[in-house]
Design a protein around this motif. Sequence first.
Motif, mmCIF file in Angstrom:
data_model
loop_
_atom_site.group_PDB
_atom_site.id
_atom_site.type_symbol
_atom_site.label_atom_id
_atom_site.label_comp_id
_atom_site.label_asym_id
_atom_site.label_seq_id
_atom_site.Cartn_x
_atom_site.Cartn_y
_atom_site.Cartn_z
ATOM 1 N N SER A 173 76.140 60.063 27.994
ATOM 2 C CA SER A 173 77.330 60.252 28.830
ATOM 3 C C SER A 173 77.037 61.074 30.078
ATOM 4 N N VAL A 174 75.908 61.787 30.056
ATOM 5 C CA VAL A 174 75.530 62.645 31.176
ATOM 6 C C VAL A 174 74.225 62.132 31.769
ATOM 7 N N LYS A 175 74.212 61.978 33.095
ATOM 8 C CA LYS A 175 73.019 61.467 33.765
ATOM 9 C C LYS A 175 72.526 62.448 34.823
ATOM 10 N N ASN A 176 71.231 62.738 34.776
ATOM 11 C CA ASN A 176 70.560 63.560 35.791
ATOM 12 C C ASN A 176 71.088 64.987 35.860
ATOM 13 N N TYR A 177 71.442 65.544 34.716
ATOM 14 C CA TYR A 177 71.884 66.930 34.692
ATOM 15 C C TYR A 177 70.654 67.840 34.769
ATOM 16 N N PRO A 178 70.606 68.768 35.720
ATOM 17 C CA PRO A 178 69.431 69.642 35.849
ATOM 18 C C PRO A 178 69.147 70.397 34.557
ATOM 19 N N LYS A 179 67.860 70.470 34.170
ATOM 20 C CA LYS A 179 67.491 71.026 32.869
ATOM 21 C C LYS A 179 67.875 72.495 32.717
#
Length: 236
Positions: free
Chosen positions: A124-130
């Motif tokens: 559901s989440v894309k490219n969230y900074p680590k």
Amino acid sequence: MLSLVIPTFKEGKIIESSIKNILKKLNRIDYEIIIIDDNSNDGTFEKVNRIAELNSNISIFINPHKKGFGNSIKEGIARSKGDYICFVMADKSDDPKDIISYYDIIKLGNYDCVFGDRWVKPNSVKNYPKFKFFLNRFGNIVMSKIFNIDYTDITNSFKMYRKDLLLEISPLISNHFSITIEIPLKTIYRGYSYKVIPNTWRNDKLAVSNLKLWNVFFTYSLILFYCRIEKYFFKH
């Protein structure tokens, strides 16, 4: 009526496409879009104003208060005319189809607000900074423990409320992004009903990050402390 409150700050590269994406999903409901710009200098206001000239349901205002996300949110609440208010980010991170999902639930009248949770469904989440992911998960879990609630996406700003609820829990004291925890925490510990549903989130490369981690930590901590004290006196 549904009021969408969208705070903006230097969103000139993305705001037009963001509004167009939202408009595609709103054709079957009565709505208004209120954009509060935090004194951008990149053409954000001018671009939105051109769109507003062609659509009477869209309006844009300059935040007249001290600069800050929270102050833009409060100005949007004050200017809204709808029965329900949804806070939407301008950077296309929130999926417009979720607005309709929220609306279909809250208009039935069984809940005072609808909260999104980005983490309950895989992918559901894309490219969230680590690093931001670590801070998000740690902070939300700690807050859920402090307030003894079964909801761990409190900082998710993408939520929908009855407008009269927002007026009842006022005054809102946060001037910054910490308003994203002040509103839902007050809602929960004051006993309003809410429904948690999955929502999607994506990181757009054109988006400008307005977060400064130290300032975020400091302001969130102050609001968290304030809400914990208020919760104690509210119950006593």
